[in-house]
Design a protein around this motif. Structure first.
Motif, PDB file in Angstrom:
ATOM      1  N   ARG A 412       0.796  -7.663  -7.606  1.00  0.00           N
ATOM      2  CA  ARG A 412      -0.493  -7.456  -6.720  1.00  0.00           C
ATOM      3  C   ARG A 412      -1.360  -6.254  -7.086  1.00  0.00           C
ATOM      4  NH1 ARG A 412       2.847  -6.299  -1.397  1.00  0.00           N
ATOM      5  NH2 ARG A 412       0.962  -5.386  -0.517  1.00  0.00           N
ATOM      6  N   CYS A 413      -0.799  -5.008  -7.782  1.00  0.00           N
ATOM      7  CA  CYS A 413      -1.592  -3.949  -8.102  1.00  0.00           C
ATOM      8  C   CYS A 413      -1.991  -4.072  -9.646  1.00  0.00           C
ATOM      9  CB  CYS A 413      -1.178  -2.608  -7.742  1.00  0.00           C
ATOM     10  SG  CYS A 413       0.456  -2.359  -8.622  1.00  0.00           S
ATOM     11  N   HIS A 415      -0.302  -2.848 -12.278  1.00  0.00           N
ATOM     12  CA  HIS A 415       0.180  -1.759 -13.250  1.00  0.00           C
ATOM     13  C   HIS A 415       1.213  -2.082 -13.894  1.00  0.00           C
ATOM     14  CE1 HIS A 415      -2.052   0.663 -10.170  1.00  0.00           C
ATOM     15  NE2 HIS A 415      -2.312   1.254 -11.077  1.00  0.00           N
ATOM     16  N   CYS A 437       5.218   1.071  -5.868  1.00  0.00           N
ATOM     17  CA  CYS A 437       4.398   1.352  -7.299  1.00  0.00           C
ATOM     18  C   CYS A 437       4.298   2.856  -7.517  1.00  0.00           C
ATOM     19  CB  CYS A 437       3.084   0.799  -7.418  1.00  0.00           C
ATOM     20  SG  CYS A 437       2.198   0.983  -9.058  1.00  0.00           S
ATOM     21  N   CYS A 440       0.077   3.601  -7.814  1.00  0.00           N
ATOM     22  CA  CYS A 440      -1.008   3.447  -6.688  1.00  0.00           C
ATOM     23  C   CYS A 440       0.089   3.296  -5.192  1.00  0.00           C
ATOM     24  CB  CYS A 440      -1.559   2.165  -6.819  1.00  0.00           C
ATOM     25  SG  CYS A 440      -0.611   0.589  -6.434  1.00  0.00           S
ATOM     26  N   MET A 442       1.595   1.388  -3.744  1.00  0.00           N
ATOM     27  CA  MET A 442       1.663   0.067  -3.016  1.00  0.00           C
ATOM     28  C   MET A 442       3.308  -0.502  -3.016  1.00  0.00           C
ATOM     29  SD  MET A 442      -0.089  -3.875  -3.888  1.00  0.00           S
ATOM     30  CE  MET A 442      -1.663  -3.231  -3.378  1.00  0.00           C
TER      31      MET A 442
END
Length: 588
Positions: A412-413, A415, A437, A440, A442
């Motif tokens: 989703r993010c 990284h 994460c 970020c 998340m």
């Protein structure tokens, strides 16, 4: 005075708002990572200290992120004089309950070291916000309010990293601590006793014919034990001050001539005297009367003793005696018939029993749900181990059976990390199937905490909060009891304490207040309101970075109302823990 070098200390802020220093080794590691590349976003602290394995330092937001609980704390980079305690590797510690030695905040340690090098027999730490006296003759710390004594000690450790450059402002109590006399300007002592002596110098002599004295002050470079021929201990000195408090007041008043009292300079002079004397009297436990400046132009610290009012009156300042503001922690008594349930919420109580940790799938199987395999990683560093993504993970020694060169991107993010680094991070947490994460924050999956068993009660009481006079109040009562830590806790099998329970918290009974309550209920069910950690002692129940209002009718401590931003702020904190309005809808 600009300095060409300074000792660098990295610090994190605890739940009491005090800045706690990382060890010299950790500070060296952070500086070395920054030195390699100023664009590095994160620093994994577990690379140099296994006790900090769950922690990642986010250099962009200047926050410490704990990967297993999601707790976020501010960090700062502080600069101290190269000849101060951190620059020399001197660590001052006090003995906590259980015989565990705890280092002082760095600002406190610097102040203690300065007094120690000047061969003072004692030092009052009240000016730096620490209500304690350090007695070097007996090497004890004395609480000024309770008179409780704890042992203290100093030891030598690795010195903190030294940087070169221009540092106009250092985080030290006095300007040039511990410098040789040829290298630094002569500094005057700022202790209350010396301030009093200097302020009264040249004035009328006391009716007793004696003048307060102070041990000989001198700066030295080498650390030495205090001389055997020292002035009396601080408690003896303070006892004498208290026994002569009436004489001291007469001395101060007769030392001021009428023409001096009319000048602005004299008024400032008297206030400095009052501040010095009040610190000594407060430290000795003398009852004080708060003072208010009715002009309103220069308010007087309400902690000053009653003698401050006498001195201000002599200086021509209008004053009036006042009662201290009343701290209102609880509402007036409420009968059972006045308590009402909250509309839209069926029950009035939630309980959590001890949950046994279930054996789940292997960590790599869990993490692969959230990862996309990266075949050709970019030439950049992994934010966790700081090794190139094309190279093996820096944690390969911890998991020799797992391939150390596998790289994955969070779905989703986006990284990117070594798979082995994420496995190491996951194993330091609760292994509940969720992942947060490190970059970020998340959350993947459903995050749960390690809150001990307890009970949460909630209902409406017919009283209004300051700033919310148009509605009643939602009262929340948390009850948690001491017990033994489970397998999910920091020290399984060891006892933990639960102090200050039951804890009463308050929300306005309006639309946003009820929304916050529903979010808090979900956080309670997921065991995220409290955790087990260290506050005034280790292995105790503490708040888990979700702030509550525990003060009902005032806001003297900052934990009450009015606070127009509180409801928005606590919703933001809940979002960081994965508790959102969307998660409420998913539950429904």
């Amino acid at each position: 005075m600009l300095l060409e070098s300074a000792a660098v200390v990295w610090e994190w802020r605890n739940e009491r708002g005090r800045w706690r220093p990382y060890s010299p080794l950790v500070s060296h590691h952070i500086e070395s990572v920054i030195g390699v590349s100023s664009r590095v976003p994160c620093v994994a602290l577990g690379r140099v200290d296994e006790a900090l394995l769950p922690y990642v330092l986010d250099l962009q937001s200047m926050q410490q992120f704990r990967q297993d609980t999601g707790t976020i704390r501010p960090v700062q980079r502080s600069y101290y004089h190269p000849f101060s305690a951190p620059g020399r590797g001197v660590v001052w510690e006090w003995e906590a309950d259980g015989g565990m030695w705890t280092p002082y905040d760095m600002e406190i340690a610097v102040a203690i070291q300065q007094a120690f090098e000047r061969q003072q027999s004692w030092i009052d730490l009240t000016p730096v916000g620490f209500c304690y006296i350090i007695d070097f003759t007996t090497m004890v710390q004395v609480n000024c309010q309770t008179q409780r004594k704890r042992r203290l000690r100093w030891r030598l450790d690795l010195a903190y990293p030294l940087l070169t450059g221009s540092f106009p402002k250092l985080q030290s109590w006095l300007a040039s601590p511990g410098l040789p006399s040829k290298a630094a300007p002569k500094q005057s002592c700022a202790c209350p006793q010396c301030l009093l002596v200097k302020s009264l110098k040249g004035s009328a002599v006391s009716t007793t014919g004696s003048t307060p004295t102070h041990p000989r002050h001198r700066s030295i470079v080498d650390i030495k034990a205090p001389s055997a021929q020292t002035i009396r201990s601080p408690m003896q000195t303070l006892a004498t001050q208290v026994s002569r408090k009436q004489t001291t007041r007469r001395l101060t008043l007769t030392a001021v001539t009428p023409w001096e009292a009319k000048s602005e300079k004299s008024r400032r002079h008297l206030q400095r005297i009052a501040m010095a004397q009040s610190r000594v009297l407060i430290a000795a436990g003398v009852p004080t009367v708060p003072v208010k400046n009715v002009n309103g132009s220069s308010p007087v610290n309400p902690a000053l003793a009653g003698i401050t009012g006498i001195l201000m009156s002599a200086a021509g300042l209008p004053v009036c005696l006042m009662r201290p503001p009343k701290l209102i922690l609880h509402p007036p008594p409420v009968s059972k018939s006045e308590i009402k349930p909250i509309p839209g919420i069926s029950s009035t109580c939630r309980k959590i029993s001890r949950k046994q940790t279930k054996k789940g799938r292997k960590p790599e199987e869990v993490l692969k749900k959230y990862l996309q395999k990266v075949q050709s990683p970019l030439q950049e560093n992994c934010p966790l181990c700081m090794e190139h993504l094309s190279s093996p993970s820096g944690y390969k020694r911890l998991h020799p059976a797992v391939k150390s060169d596998l790289v994955g991107r969070l779905s989703r993010c986006g990284h990117v990390y070594h798979l082995l680094c994420l496995i190491t991070m996951y194993n330091t947490g609760k292994k509940d199937g969720s992942l947060q994460c490190p970059t970020c924050k998340m959350i993947y999956g459903v995050k749960t905490g390690i809150q001990p068993p307890g009970k949460m009660e909630y209902h409406i009481i017919p009283h209004s909060l300051p700033g919310h006079s148009d509605c009643d109040t939602i009262r929340i009562i948390y009850s948690i009891y001491s017990g033994l830590q489970g397998p999910e806790h920091p020290n399984p099998g060891k006892s933990f304490s639960a102090q200050g329970f039951p804890r009463h918290c308050y929300l306005p009974d309006n639309e946003q207040g009820r929304k916050v309550l529903r979010l808090l209920l979900l956080a309670w069910d997921r065991r995220l309101i409290f955790t087990i950690g260290t506050s005034s002692e280790s292995d105790t129940v503490i708040w888990n970075e979700i702030h509550h209002k525990t003060e009902f009718g005032s806001n003297l401590t900052g934990h009450g109302y009015p606070d127009p931003d509180y409801l928005d702020n606590v919703m933001s904190e809940l979002t960081t823990q994965g508790i959102t309005e969307e998660s409420l809808q998913e539950k429904d």
